[in-house]
Design a protein around this motif. Structure first.
Motif, PDB file in Angstrom:
ATOM      1  N   PRO A  86       1.062 -92.454  50.610  1.00 51.34           N
ATOM      2  CA  PRO A  86       0.803 -91.549  51.388  1.00 51.34           C
ATOM      3  C   PRO A  86       1.401 -90.264  50.981  1.00 51.34           C
ATOM      4  O   PRO A  86       0.761 -89.037  51.033  1.00 51.34           O
ATOM      5  CB  PRO A  86       1.327 -92.021  52.813  1.00 51.34           C
ATOM      6  N   VAL A  87       2.714 -90.464  50.606  1.00 51.31           N
ATOM      7  CA  VAL A  87       3.543 -89.029  49.917  1.00 51.31           C
ATOM      8  C   VAL A  87       2.576 -88.717  48.923  1.00 51.31           C
ATOM      9  O   VAL A  87       2.391 -87.454  48.575  1.00 51.31           O
ATOM     10  CB  VAL A  87       4.934 -89.393  49.639  1.00 51.31           C
ATOM     11  N   VAL A  88       2.289 -89.652  47.990  1.00 49.33           N
ATOM     12  CA  VAL A  88       1.649 -89.293  46.587  1.00 49.33           C
ATOM     13  C   VAL A  88       0.170 -88.271  47.036  1.00 49.33           C
ATOM     14  O   VAL A  88       0.000 -87.369  46.455  1.00 49.33           O
ATOM     15  CB  VAL A  88       1.261 -90.393  45.937  1.00 49.33           C
ATOM     16  N   LEU A  89      -0.562 -88.985  47.988  1.00 50.34           N
ATOM     17  CA  LEU A  89      -1.681 -88.159  48.475  1.00 50.34           C
ATOM     18  C   LEU A  89      -1.320 -86.929  48.905  1.00 50.34           C
ATOM     19  O   LEU A  89      -1.930 -85.888  48.645  1.00 50.34           O
ATOM     20  CB  LEU A  89      -2.457 -89.107  49.503  1.00 50.34           C
ATOM     21  N   ILE A  90      -0.356 -86.875  49.633  1.00 44.40           N
ATOM     22  CA  ILE A  90      -0.114 -85.455  50.336  1.00 44.40           C
ATOM     23  C   ILE A  90       0.331 -84.393  49.315  1.00 44.40           C
ATOM     24  O   ILE A  90      -0.123 -83.267  49.170  1.00 44.40           O
ATOM     25  CB  ILE A  90       1.234 -85.592  51.447  1.00 44.40           C
ATOM     26  N   VAL A  91       1.104 -84.958  48.377  1.00 52.32           N
ATOM     27  CA  VAL A  91       1.480 -84.104  47.005  1.00 52.32           C
ATOM     28  C   VAL A  91       0.245 -83.477  46.379  1.00 52.32           C
ATOM     29  O   VAL A  91       0.111 -82.546  45.861  1.00 52.32           O
ATOM     30  CB  VAL A  91       2.315 -84.778  46.325  1.00 52.32           C
ATOM     31  N   ILE A  92      -0.679 -84.679  45.847  1.00 54.22           N
ATOM     32  CA  ILE A  92      -1.866 -84.056  45.416  1.00 54.22           C
ATOM     33  C   ILE A  92      -2.728 -83.045  45.911  1.00 54.22           C
ATOM     34  O   ILE A  92      -3.024 -82.186  45.385  1.00 54.22           O
ATOM     35  CB  ILE A  92      -2.615 -85.465  44.816  1.00 54.22           C
ATOM     36  N   GLY A  93      -2.862 -83.342  47.128  1.00 55.49           N
ATOM     37  CA  GLY A  93      -3.868 -82.596  48.177  1.00 55.49           C
ATOM     38  C   GLY A  93      -3.039 -81.106  47.992  1.00 55.49           C
ATOM     39  O   GLY A  93      -3.919 -80.124  47.857  1.00 55.49           O
ATOM     40  N   PHE A  98      -2.999 -75.472  46.256  1.00 53.93           N
ATOM     41  CA  PHE A  98      -2.108 -74.413  45.448  1.00 53.93           C
ATOM     42  C   PHE A  98      -3.132 -73.878  44.521  1.00 53.93           C
ATOM     43  O   PHE A  98      -3.385 -72.558  44.087  1.00 53.93           O
ATOM     44  CB  PHE A  98      -0.813 -74.462  45.139  1.00 53.93           C
ATOM     45  N   ARG A  99      -3.773 -74.525  43.775  1.00 48.82           N
ATOM     46  CA  ARG A  99      -4.590 -74.286  42.616  1.00 48.82           C
ATOM     47  C   ARG A  99      -5.894 -73.567  43.105  1.00 48.82           C
ATOM     48  O   ARG A  99      -6.330 -72.477  42.455  1.00 48.82           O
ATOM     49  CB  ARG A  99      -4.991 -75.629  41.992  1.00 48.82           C
ATOM     50  N   ARG A 100      -6.560 -73.956  44.321  1.00 49.73           N
ATOM     51  CA  ARG A 100      -7.622 -73.266  44.528  1.00 49.73           C
ATOM     52  C   ARG A 100      -7.313 -71.736  45.170  1.00 49.73           C
ATOM     53  O   ARG A 100      -7.888 -71.158  45.247  1.00 49.73           O
ATOM     54  CB  ARG A 100      -8.070 -74.051  46.075  1.00 49.73           C
ATOM     55  N   ARG A 101      -6.098 -71.466  45.779  1.00 47.88           N
ATOM     56  CA  ARG A 101      -5.602 -70.178  46.033  1.00 47.88           C
ATOM     57  C   ARG A 101      -5.360 -69.449  44.880  1.00 47.88           C
ATOM     58  O   ARG A 101      -5.063 -68.366  45.278  1.00 47.88           O
ATOM     59  CB  ARG A 101      -4.327 -70.340  47.068  1.00 47.88           C
ATOM     60  N   GLY A 102      -5.332 -69.911  43.709  1.00 52.14           N
ATOM     61  CA  GLY A 102      -5.389 -68.935  42.445  1.00 52.14           C
ATOM     62  C   GLY A 102      -3.921 -68.737  42.073  1.00 52.14           C
ATOM     63  O   GLY A 102      -3.754 -67.402  41.414  1.00 52.14           O
ATOM     64  N   ILE A 103      -3.219 -69.668  42.282  1.00 54.39           N
ATOM     65  CA  ILE A 103      -1.575 -69.048  41.515  1.00 54.39           C
ATOM     66  C   ILE A 103      -1.929 -69.286  40.138  1.00 54.39           C
ATOM     67  O   ILE A 103      -2.274 -70.249  39.419  1.00 54.39           O
ATOM     68  CB  ILE A 103      -0.756 -70.219  41.990  1.00 54.39           C
TER      69      ILE A 103
END
Length: 235
Positions: A86-93, A98-103
């Motif tokens: 579950p933690v891995v899924l949270i981290v991936i999401g 963050f990528r989608r927001r354009g950092i």
């Protein structure tokens, strides 16, 4: 001018202070072992990444370290393996969010920023590739290479630049490699200056070794960015 990074020097200072206090008897042995446990190491490296503005990798490491530190602090009791996936899924999401927001990385000049926004993969000699859970294999077709922004999360990127030439004195390639692999294929005569920060990752130049007089000393390709649980190779 490259911005100075303060994260790692501050971490070394903190470690030195902890060692000194422990040797002087001011820190209990159990607390000392807690400070140097593997979850706390993840937390410390995550903080360093955040200080140095590597936000995605910094958040991932900080979150993972905190989750696995809580049982050791007797704040919450649980079996680490039961929360791992579950933690891995949270981290991936969160990383994808963050990528989608354009950092993004700042390019070295305004024309680089303008060309990076283009939908063409190699417009005006600038390349921008962003992959998540997928792979990209690109043959650069422009005659002159002027820079790139390459970001990969749980995927891979291969960029072939062997048919290109360099015009500018310095050409910047900004990379963010998180749980991924990025491969750059370049002419053996190109001079590469690696400024990659690695966290459980690495950088490797696998080109044949050439004497200094065989290199193109008039131009430099500067690699900037980070490799977190991933690898960046030049071939």
């Amino acid at each position: 001018m490259e911005k100075r990074k303060f994260g790692w020097p501050l971490l070394l200072i903190a470690i030195g202070i902890i060692f000194l206090l422990k040797n002087l008897g001011f820190i209990d042995l159990n607390f000392y072992e807690l400070l140097f446990s593997w979850p706390m190491i993840l937390v410390a490296i995550g903080v360093v990444q955040l200080v140095d503005r590597s936000y995605v990798s910094g958040f991932i490491l900080l979150f993972l370290g905190t989750v696995f530190m809580l049982p050791r602090l007797d704040i919450i009791q649980y079996d680490a393996m039961r929360v791992f996936w579950p933690v891995v899924l949270i981290v991936i999401g969160t990383a994808l969010l963050f990528r989608r927001r354009g950092i993004s990385y700042a390019a070295s000049a305004d024309r680089y920023r303008a060309s990076a926004a283009s939908t063409s993969p190699d417009a005006d000699g600038f390349v921008r590739i962003d992959t998540s859970f997928s792979g990209s294999k690109t043959l650069f077709t422009e005659p002159v290479f002027r820079g790139a922004i390459l970001r990969s999360t749980f995927g891979g990127i291969e960029l072939d630049l062997r048919s290109a030439r360099l015009d500018d004195l310095e050409i910047f390639v900004d990379l963010d490699c998180t749980f991924s692999g990025i491969t750059l294929r370049v002419p053996p005569t190109w001079r590469i200056d690696s400024r990659i920060r690695s966290t459980f990752g690495g950088f490797d130049d696998k080109r044949p070794h050439l004497p200094p007089d065989a290199l193109d000393m008039a131009h430099t390709v500067v690699l900037r960015g980070s490799a977190t649980f991933g690898g960046i190779e030049v071939k």
